[in-house]
Design a protein around this motif. Structure first.
Motif, PDB file in Angstrom:
ATOM      1  N   UNK A 139      85.224  80.368 -45.594  1.00 28.53           N
ATOM      2  CA  UNK A 139      84.920  79.078 -46.191  1.00 28.53           C
ATOM      3  C   UNK A 139      86.171  78.612 -46.944  1.00 28.53           C
ATOM      4  N   UNK A 140      86.498  77.339 -46.828  1.00 27.51           N
ATOM      5  CA  UNK A 140      87.636  76.759 -47.550  1.00 27.51           C
ATOM      6  C   UNK A 140      87.090  75.817 -48.605  1.00 27.51           C
ATOM      7  N   UNK A 141      87.575  75.952 -49.808  1.00 31.94           N
ATOM      8  CA  UNK A 141      87.076  75.080 -50.881  1.00 31.94           C
ATOM      9  C   UNK A 141      87.377  73.625 -50.528  1.00 31.94           C
ATOM     10  N   UNK A 142      86.365  72.802 -50.630  1.00 32.46           N
ATOM     11  CA  UNK A 142      86.535  71.380 -50.369  1.00 32.46           C
ATOM     12  C   UNK A 142      86.471  71.015 -48.904  1.00 32.46           C
ATOM     13  N   UNK A 143      86.592  71.992 -48.008  1.00 36.45           N
ATOM     14  CA  UNK A 143      86.630  71.684 -46.577  1.00 36.45           C
ATOM     15  C   UNK A 143      85.402  72.243 -45.860  1.00 36.45           C
ATOM     16  N   UNK A 144      85.006  73.437 -46.242  1.00 41.74           N
ATOM     17  CA  UNK A 144      83.847  74.058 -45.599  1.00 41.74           C
ATOM     18  C   UNK A 144      84.266  75.248 -44.746  1.00 41.74           C
ATOM     19  N   UNK A 145      83.291  75.776 -43.991  1.00 44.67           N
ATOM     20  CA  UNK A 145      83.602  76.974 -43.216  1.00 44.67           C
ATOM     21  C   UNK A 145      84.384  76.618 -41.953  1.00 44.67           C
ATOM     22  N   UNK A 146      85.412  77.411 -41.679  1.00 47.62           N
ATOM     23  CA  UNK A 146      86.198  77.231 -40.457  1.00 47.62           C
ATOM     24  C   UNK A 146      86.157  78.568 -39.711  1.00 47.62           C
ATOM     25  N   UNK A 147      85.728  78.542 -38.424  1.00 44.36           N
ATOM     26  CA  UNK A 147      85.641  79.806 -37.695  1.00 44.36           C
ATOM     27  C   UNK A 147      87.013  80.449 -37.521  1.00 44.36           C
ATOM     28  N   UNK A 148      87.024  81.775 -37.511  1.00 44.21           N
ATOM     29  CA  UNK A 148      88.254  82.539 -37.239  1.00 44.21           C
ATOM     30  C   UNK A 148      89.415  82.091 -38.118  1.00 44.21           C
TER      31      UNK A 148
END
Lengths: 346, 365
Positions: B273-282
């Motif tokens: 999970x990236x703060x402010x962006x959301x979950x990004x796979x791999x």
């Protein structure tokens, strides 16, 4: 001073005890066998609760400063040299001739007596070099764990022997800003020594008294409008403090501010900006443009000003901001720091 | 200073600026990935040397900014424990969690220590066998090798009191997330030079081809960045989308293979999970199962953490290059470095902090 053998019984008391601040025999022994050895014999009239001084003028400068630094000893100085030079320099920035200092110790129980003696000695040597006398003092001892070995407070009195008004409000549009040498060495020296960072060359603190170089400027008739020493927060903070009281835009050139290569390297590694790093022997002077070359010549002839140069000027613009012309010629603000500089991640 | 002064030469900067003006005929949006580049751009005023048609937007490459709130809250929950010595890079100490930050925990008596390397934290663990030493392992591919080394050495030494709280993220998946977003404006990238120094740039040609964007591996000094922009604009103007290396003095195509081997030994790729962006796979690393004893999230069973992000903070869209910091209504008013609403206002690599520090007053002049 180094040749004086201290009569204090170090073998009997290798560490500071609570009783050394307790007002009894041990404290008396510390004062008589260490402090008066360094700072001169007690007056013939006996030790009293306060000291009485004769001053040559009625206009005086008075300041106080407290010194907390880890480690106590660092390349180029120690907490003792800081405690003297810090207060001497604060007086000098008003154009005062520093004469007298008070010396307050807060010692931590367990401090090595040899360390205390080393600090006392460097206080004496530094005070002699600056031409000031330690005329009163106090010692307290706190429990082990309640202090960082030693804290020092010094207050100082200096006399004003000129008719100048050396204050921020005297700064005028067109004034030139001079600095007496390279910035950032003290802060980086202390940090490197505290954090155990080894650089190829040892960076030494710039700690030095500034009263002599300042008096040369004043005696030469330079119409100094304002001065500021560049301690905590460095050059950037000093400029920002002054600009608030001046209501003029101050413009400085990044490329004109001298930074030694080893300091620049250390800053580049840590992610620090040398303009925000503390100094203990650096100051800026605001002088009229037509006197700036002569002022620079005078500064450069003094050991504390060999690297003196012009770094900027005061503009007619009444917006109270400091602007910086960057290395590549673009302009931006030079802001006051928020909090403290923290090393970056990558 | 050698290796710095020659990359700050005002005459060469002016020459590169003229070159960029000359070749630019159409408007372009270029994103610099790394927060270090963002700070260099505003600190040196590089953006002021560009034609109006070339717009720089600031990417997500600020490790402090993208570390998710959940992890920061976990860090805070671990750091208050009396048995813990919590070690972190300086940058992370002021980042706000839901309710507090690490410096405040320290002020309230927590044993929070700033270290310069995870190996310093390892040494603290060796020296304090009765305490639990936790290192906050945040960052991109740049910090991963040293963090991997710390865990690798801890296992070799049989240390039982050392763990990492891992929040490692990867650059290429974030670039893809930005490019595939509907609101994307980015037409070309300055790739993060130091990430590529570790990982090389073999991952980039497929991204450049798939999204038709030029990617220029770029350094951090003013001339590096100006040259990177010039190379990127040249590609855009001529309709090319290739991977080029401006930062050849530090980056090899293969990267640092020793570092990559060590990373692969200790970490595996996972969703993050990236703060402010959301979950990004791999898009991140976590510790391999062989190293789970060194995972602070396993050792300190913290349960669910309820986070509370400031509703006013728009750092997510700033990190994706959709908006600029000064376009946020809270910028410089409700949100300042003293009272940050989001991590981008705190870090020395955060775009909001860079704008606050270097551009706040000058723009309305």
């Amino acid at each position: 001073m180094d040749s004086i053998s201290c009569p204090f019984p170090f073998q009997q008391y290798p560490h500071v005890l609570l009783a050394h601040g307790g007002g009894g025999k041990l404290m008396q022994q510390l004062i008589e066998k260490m402090f008066t050895v360094a700072f001169g014999p007690k007056p013939a009239t006996g030790l009293h609760d306060s000291t009485v001084l004769n001053l040559p003028t009625s206009k005086i400068a008075f300041t106080t400063d407290s010194f907390v630094v880890r480690p106590l000893f660092f390349p180029g100085g120690d907490i003792g040299t800081l405690a003297v030079n810090g207060t001497v320099n604060d007086l000098a920035m008003s154009g005062a001739r520093p004469l007298y200092l008070s010396l307050g110790f807060i010692l931590e129980e367990g401090l090595e007596m040899e360390s205390l003696w080393r600090i006392v000695r460097s206080i004496k040597t530094t005070a002699d070099a600056a031409g000031v006398k330690i005329v009163t003092g106090d010692t307290k001892v706190v429990d082990r764990g309640k202090g960082d070995g030693i804290y020092i407070n010094t207050s100082g009195i200096g006399v004003i022997e000129h008719g100048l008004s050396i204050v921020p409000s005297s700064v005028k549009a067109g004034d030139v800003i001079l600095i007496n040498g390279d910035v950032g060495r003290h802060g980086i020296a202390v940090m490197a020594s505290r954090e155990g960072l080894d650089f190829e060359t040892t960076i030494e603190s710039d700690c030095a008294p500034l009263n002599d170089i300042v008096s040369l400027l004043i005696k030469a008739g330079i119409d100094v409008h304002c001065m500021r020493d560049l301690t905590r927060g460095g050059l950037a903070s000093a400029l920002n403090e002054i600009v608030q009281d001046v209501s003029r835009t101050i413009q400085v050139s990044e490329a004109a501010v001298p930074v030694r290569e080893e300091v620049a390297s250390a800053c580049a590694i840590m992610g620090f900006d040398p303009l925000y790093v503390a100094n203990e022997g650096r100051f800026i002077a605001f002088v009229p443009e037509d006197q700036s070359s002569r002022a620079l010549e005078i500064m450069r002839r003094h050991p504390a000003g060999q690297g003196a140069c012009r770094i900027g000027e005061v503009l007619a613009d009444s917006r109270p901001v400091v602007t910086l012309t960057s290395y590549i010629g673009a302009s931006r603000i030079l802001d006051m720091i928020s909090g403290q500089q923290l090393p970056r991640i990558c | 200073m050698k290796y710095l002064d020659e990359y700050r030469d005002p005459k060469l900067a002016a020459q590169l600026s003229r070159q960029i003006h000359k070749i630019t005929t159409r408007p372009w949006v270029i994103m610099e990935i790394c927060g270090g580049q963002t700070h260099a751009i505003v600190k040196f005023g590089i953006d002021t040397l560009l034609p109006e048609k070339v717009q720089l937007v600031h990417g997500p490459g600020c490790p402090v900014c993208v570390t998710p709130l959940e992890i920061i809250d976990r860090a805070l929950a671990i750091a208050v424990r009396p048995e813990v010595i919590f070690c972190s890079f300086g940058d992370m100490l002021r980042v706000p969690g839901s309710h507090t930050d690490l410096l405040s925990i320290k002020a309230q008596g927590g044993d929070v220590r700033m270290v310069y390397s995870p190996l310093d934290a390892l040494k603290i663990a060796k020296d304090n066998p009765r305490r639990e030493v936790v290192f906050f392992a945040v960052g991109f591919e740049t910090t991963a090798p040293a963090n991997a080394m710390a865990v690798f050495q801890a296992k070799e030494l049989g240390l039982r009191n050392f763990t990492l709280l891992v929040s490692h993220v990867l650059v290429p998946p974030a670039m893809e997330a930005i490019l595939s977003s509907k609101s994307n404006r980015v037409q070309g990238f300055l790739a993060a030079g130091h990430v590529c120094a570790v990982m090389g740039y073999n991952e980039y040609p497929s991204i450049a081809a798939k999204y038709k964007v030029p990617i220029v591996v770029t350094g951090f000094e003013p001339l590096d960045i100006l040259q990177g922009i010039a190379m990127c604009v040249e590609q855009l103007e001529s309709g090319r989308y290739e991977v080029e290396n401006q930062y050849a003095r530090a980056v090899k195509k293969q990267g640092n293979t020793h570092a990559q081997d060590l990373i692969a030994k200790v970490f595996c790729v996972t969703a993050r999970k990236w703060r402010g962006i959301g979950e990004i796979p791999q898009s991140g690393f976590s510790l391999r199962s062989e190293y789970k004893d060194y995972d602070a999230e396993v050792k300190f069973n913290l349960g669910d953490i309820i986070t509370q992000e400031s509703p006013e903070c728009i750092s997510g869209i700033i990190l994706q290059g959709v908006k600029k910091p000064h376009e946020c209504p809270a910028f410089g008013t409700k949100c300042t470095p003293e009272h940050p609403l989001g991590a981008t206002m705190v870090s020395s690599e955060g775009a909001c902090a860079a704008y606050y520090r270097y551009k706040r007053v000058i723009s309305p002049l």
